[in-house]
Motif scaffolding. Sequence first.
Motif, PDB file in Angstrom:
ATOM      1  N   ASP A 183      39.890  45.650  39.996  1.00 56.60           N
ATOM      2  CA  ASP A 183      39.063  46.716  40.589  1.00 56.60           C
ATOM      3  C   ASP A 183      38.823  47.860  39.623  1.00 56.60           C
ATOM      4  O   ASP A 183      38.102  48.801  39.941  1.00 56.60           O
ATOM      5  CB  ASP A 183      39.747  47.255  41.855  1.00 56.60           C
ATOM      6  CG  ASP A 183      41.110  47.836  41.554  1.00 56.60           C
ATOM      7  OD1 ASP A 183      41.853  47.235  40.748  1.00 56.60           O
ATOM      8  OD2 ASP A 183      41.438  48.903  42.107  1.00 56.60           O
ATOM      9  N   GLU A 214      51.572  52.612  39.503  1.00 51.99           N
ATOM     10  CA  GLU A 214      51.678  51.506  38.537  1.00 51.99           C
ATOM     11  C   GLU A 214      51.357  51.983  37.118  1.00 51.99           C
ATOM     12  O   GLU A 214      52.066  51.650  36.176  1.00 51.99           O
ATOM     13  CB  GLU A 214      50.707  50.385  38.926  1.00 51.99           C
ATOM     14  CG  GLU A 214      51.052  49.708  40.212  1.00 51.99           C
ATOM     15  CD  GLU A 214      52.021  48.560  40.015  1.00 51.99           C
ATOM     16  OE1 GLU A 214      51.652  47.588  39.360  1.00 51.99           O
ATOM     17  OE2 GLU A 214      53.139  48.652  40.512  1.00 51.99           O
ATOM     18  N   LEU A 271      51.146  47.697  47.208  1.00 52.98           N
ATOM     19  CA  LEU A 271      50.143  46.796  47.776  1.00 52.98           C
ATOM     20  C   LEU A 271      48.965  46.685  46.827  1.00 52.98           C
ATOM     21  O   LEU A 271      47.936  47.339  46.996  1.00 52.98           O
ATOM     22  CB  LEU A 271      49.700  47.333  49.143  1.00 52.98           C
ATOM     23  CG  LEU A 271      50.836  47.553  50.143  1.00 52.98           C
ATOM     24  CD1 LEU A 271      50.358  48.320  51.361  1.00 52.98           C
ATOM     25  CD2 LEU A 271      51.433  46.226  50.567  1.00 52.98           C
ATOM     26  N   GLY A 320      49.788  51.702  45.697  1.00 53.80           N
ATOM     27  CA  GLY A 320      48.762  50.710  45.377  1.00 53.80           C
ATOM     28  C   GLY A 320      47.580  50.878  46.323  1.00 53.80           C
ATOM     29  O   GLY A 320      47.666  51.571  47.348  1.00 53.80           O
ATOM     30  N   ASP A 372      39.497  50.291  54.687  1.00 52.05           N
ATOM     31  CA  ASP A 372      40.369  50.665  55.804  1.00 52.05           C
ATOM     32  C   ASP A 372      40.756  49.487  56.696  1.00 52.05           C
ATOM     33  O   ASP A 372      41.289  49.680  57.782  1.00 52.05           O
ATOM     34  CB  ASP A 372      39.725  51.749  56.683  1.00 52.05           C
ATOM     35  CG  ASP A 372      39.571  53.052  55.925  1.00 52.05           C
ATOM     36  OD1 ASP A 372      40.298  53.240  54.928  1.00 52.05           O
ATOM     37  OD2 ASP A 372      38.715  53.872  56.320  1.00 52.05           O
TER      38      ASP A 372
HETATM   39  N1  ATP Z   1      40.303  52.302  51.439  1.00 54.08           N
HETATM   40  C1  ATP Z   1      40.791  51.073  51.242  1.00 54.08           C
HETATM   41  N2  ATP Z   1      40.916  50.227  52.284  1.00 54.08           N
HETATM   42  C2  ATP Z   1      41.394  48.980  52.109  1.00 54.08           C
HETATM   43  N3  ATP Z   1      41.759  48.485  50.934  1.00 54.08           N
HETATM   44  C3  ATP Z   1      41.656  49.283  49.846  1.00 54.08           C
HETATM   45  C4  ATP Z   1      41.183  50.605  49.942  1.00 54.08           C
HETATM   46  N4  ATP Z   1      41.190  51.142  48.692  1.00 54.08           N
HETATM   47  C5  ATP Z   1      41.668  50.186  47.873  1.00 54.08           C
HETATM   48  N5  ATP Z   1      41.941  49.058  48.547  1.00 54.08           N
HETATM   49  C6  ATP Z   1      42.461  47.787  48.037  1.00 54.08           C
HETATM   50  O1  ATP Z   1      43.253  48.016  46.898  1.00 54.08           O
HETATM   51  C7  ATP Z   1      42.885  47.101  45.857  1.00 54.08           C
HETATM   52  C8  ATP Z   1      43.222  47.711  44.515  1.00 54.08           C
HETATM   53  O2  ATP Z   1      44.578  48.030  44.510  1.00 54.08           O
HETATM   54  P1  ATP Z   1      45.399  48.201  43.182  1.00 54.08           P
HETATM   55  O3  ATP Z   1      44.532  48.801  42.131  1.00 54.08           O
HETATM   56  O4  ATP Z   1      46.651  48.891  43.539  1.00 54.08           O
HETATM   57  O5  ATP Z   1      45.719  46.691  42.840  1.00 54.08           O
HETATM   58  P2  ATP Z   1      45.825  45.933  41.449  1.00 54.08           P
HETATM   59  O6  ATP Z   1      44.756  46.426  40.550  1.00 54.08           O
HETATM   60  O7  ATP Z   1      45.855  44.492  41.790  1.00 54.08           O
HETATM   61  O8  ATP Z   1      47.199  46.384  40.879  1.00 54.08           O
HETATM   62  P3  ATP Z   1      48.590  45.592  40.705  1.00 54.08           P
HETATM   63  O9  ATP Z   1      48.312  44.148  40.527  1.00 54.08           O
HETATM   64  O10 ATP Z   1      49.157  46.189  39.493  1.00 54.08           O
HETATM   65  O11 ATP Z   1      49.446  45.934  41.853  1.00 54.08           O
HETATM   66  C9  ATP Z   1      41.423  46.849  46.086  1.00 54.08           C
HETATM   67  O12 ATP Z   1      41.030  45.627  45.506  1.00 54.08           O
HETATM   68  C10 ATP Z   1      41.356  46.836  47.612  1.00 54.08           C
HETATM   69  O13 ATP Z   1      41.687  45.573  48.104  1.00 54.08           O
END
Ligand code: ATP
Length: 367
Positions: A15, A330, A164, A295, A208
């Motif tokens: 993301d 993170e 998460l 997260g 959400d």
């Molecule tokens: N307002 C929101 N409502 C629901 N989900 C959300 C919202 N904002 C972010 N997310 C979720 O969070 C994700 C990104 O989270 P994050 O950056 O913590 O994960 P990551 O990049 O996989 O990190 P890691 O693997 O290191 O834990 C998005 O892909 C989405 O699914």
Amino acid sequence: MSDCYIGLMSGTSLDGIDAVAVSFEPTFCLHASHTHPLPADLRQLILQLNHSGSDEIDRLGQLDIALGRVFAEAVQGLLDNSGLLPEQIRAIGSHGQTIRHRPELGFSLQIGDPATLAEYTGITTVADFRRRDLAAGGQGAPLVPAFHQALFRQEGQDRVLANLGGMANITLLPGDRERPVLGYDTGPGNVLMDAWIRRHRGLAYDADGQWAASGRVHAGLLEQLLRHPYFARTPPKSTGREQFDLPWLDDQLQQLAEPVASVDVQTTLLELTALSLTRAIQHHALSRPELLLCGGGSHNRQLQQRLQLHLPQARLTTSAAGGLEPDWVEAAAFAWFAMRTLSRQPSSLAAVTGARGDRILGAIHYP
Ligand SMILES: Nc1ncnc2c1ncn2[C@@H]1O[C@H](COP(=O)(O)OP(=O)(O)OP(=O)(O)O)[C@@H](O)[C@H]1O
Ligand SMILES: [Mg+2]
């Protein structure tokens, strides 16, 4: 300010690249934060490299360098936004982009060339944090519990950190300092929900958890998904897209006697994340723990509600209650890892990863 470190994180969700500038002395301080977009073509190339295919080594080599440059741009973006100068930064800690996590084969591969980062930014860059733990017989993951311990442990109060991200991982921080800190990946976090809503509604994620909230849990599907052998494994354990991805989900759906409405699949996937986390936490018999979410998934209100419902005895909050906003935990962790590497201090927790001992992690690239 001379003891400022930059942390860079690009997680499984793809993301964006999170960048923070933090310092640890005399106490932890977040100076600046920035999310840098991950170009769509690179995102696609990363996803393709998650699976074997032709020309793999050439594609890997080129993507490694391309990502190193984007990471350098993310650092520049952070410096521009904050007014910090490269000379004020002691080091960058870069997690890199995981393209293959195979602890069962003894390796975990993160790319985003740290030499390119050091070359373009002129800042000492520490990377490749997982390798040494794997070499010592560990999973190489999760690494963040050591940072969670340093920042969030509280005397007399049991705490659980739940990150998460694409995958979900927990860190158990007993209020009694005699008890060990534990942690592991509990299973999918957002990765399946993201993939499903992308396919059916063309959205990057379910904001959400609104779409999930409008459907119903399909009991048969949930039961089947929970039969994935990963959930029953005893820690140390860690997981990734190799085990939880759309082909796996499609396979599970095909095995059901009846089709499931796409909205109900989304609801069931959210429940899978909530329930696998819940079961992991309940397994450890903590007394009225504080559950600190971090997260991107910590913003998912529907997920929060399901977690609170399943864990009535826990006090649900976010990492902000411990002094760091959930979006930056993170990235800040990898700044901390860089600091530990430069001061030659171990930063892995063998009790978490299953390694033969705690190790000094990371490889240093001087400017
Ligand atoms: N307002 C929101 N409502 C629901 N989900 C959300 C919202 N904002 C972010 N997310 C979720 O969070 C994700 C990104 O989270 P994050 O950056 O913590 O994960 P990551 O990049 O996989 O990190 P890691 O693997 O290191 O834990 C998005 O892909 C989405 O699914
Ligand atoms: Mg992310």
